[in-house]
Design an enzyme around this catalytic site. Sequence first.
Site, PDB file in Angstrom:
ATOM      1  CG  LEU A 202       5.622   3.140   8.345  1.00  0.00           C
ATOM      2  CD1 LEU A 202       6.159   3.444   6.939  1.00  0.00           C
ATOM      3  CD2 LEU A 202       4.487   3.604   8.616  1.00  0.00           C
ATOM      4  CG  ASP A 203       1.257  -2.554   9.406  1.00  0.00           C
ATOM      5  OD1 ASP A 203       1.056  -2.013  11.032  1.00  0.00           O
ATOM      6  OD2 ASP A 203      -0.108  -1.846   9.766  1.00  0.00           O
ATOM      7  CE  LYS A 204       7.783  -9.146   5.927  1.00  0.00           C
ATOM      8  NZ  LYS A 204       7.756 -10.203   6.313  1.00  0.00           N
TER       9      LYS A 204
ATOM     10  CE  LYS B 177      -2.413  -2.569   6.526  1.00  0.00           C
ATOM     11  NZ  LYS B 177      -1.719  -2.842   6.703  1.00  0.00           N
TER      12      LYS B 177
END
Length: 261
Positions: free
Chosen positions: A101-103, A209
């Site tokens: 998962l993205d930060k 996103k």
Amino acid sequence: MIRLDKYLADMQVGTRSQVKEYVRKRKVTVNGNIVTSPDYKLDENSDEVCFNGERVGYVEYEYYMLNKPAGVLSATMDKKAKTVVDLIPSARKDLFPVGRLDKDTEGLLLITNDGQLAHELLSPKKHVGKTYLAHITGQLPANATELFEEGLKVDDEFTAMPAQLSVLGTPDSDNEYSGKAMVDEKRMAGEQVTTVHITIREGKFHQVKRMFQAVGCEVIYLKRLQMGPLILGENLQVGEYRLLSEAEVNALKTIKGDSNE
Ligand code: URA
């Protein structure tokens, strides 16, 4: 077959150097006999290991569900940033996150040492469904659901597989909910915020996103709610983790593909 010191360290009897010391100090038996060599090889499925007279059974694989907080890296180690594995401090050392998962993304992350299962779950052929809650700014096109369902052209290199979009509406301003701080900030700046659920079946870099960007919107908060049969649920708070139940592990192992179950 496994080395005795690895067996004991995996089972949290101590660090690798501590357990070597315990073995040398004659605190460990295998099938009732004292063993003093830390590199002694044993069969983890049939040999009986005791430490200080107490049986230490071997669990080969561990499976945790973590509710990842924003600001933590989906990695096993990093020189500067905290990683998702650092959030499970008591666990064995061979754990890793299944996918990333993205930060700044929160939510469900599977953490295990089962490489085979991870490989299966991440296989592009399996199309395991991943459902996210997103708060987005901007105006979604009226036909966004159809565009996502048909397979959205994100850019010249990437057209997404069909994805399911449900528009939930504008977030309620009174109650607490995930991502409220981000939503409030945008609203104060006069922006419209919409809450959606989206299910994708791939895991391309920044995929959710980028999909919303392709239709003129910006994701301001993202949280994974579900991955295949695993559901985050309400009880696991951000930053908390728990062991998966046997039923959850079995459900993961029997995923047939193209599923959100
Ligand atoms: N899609 C994204 O853009 N980010 C994530 O962390 C997961 C899916």
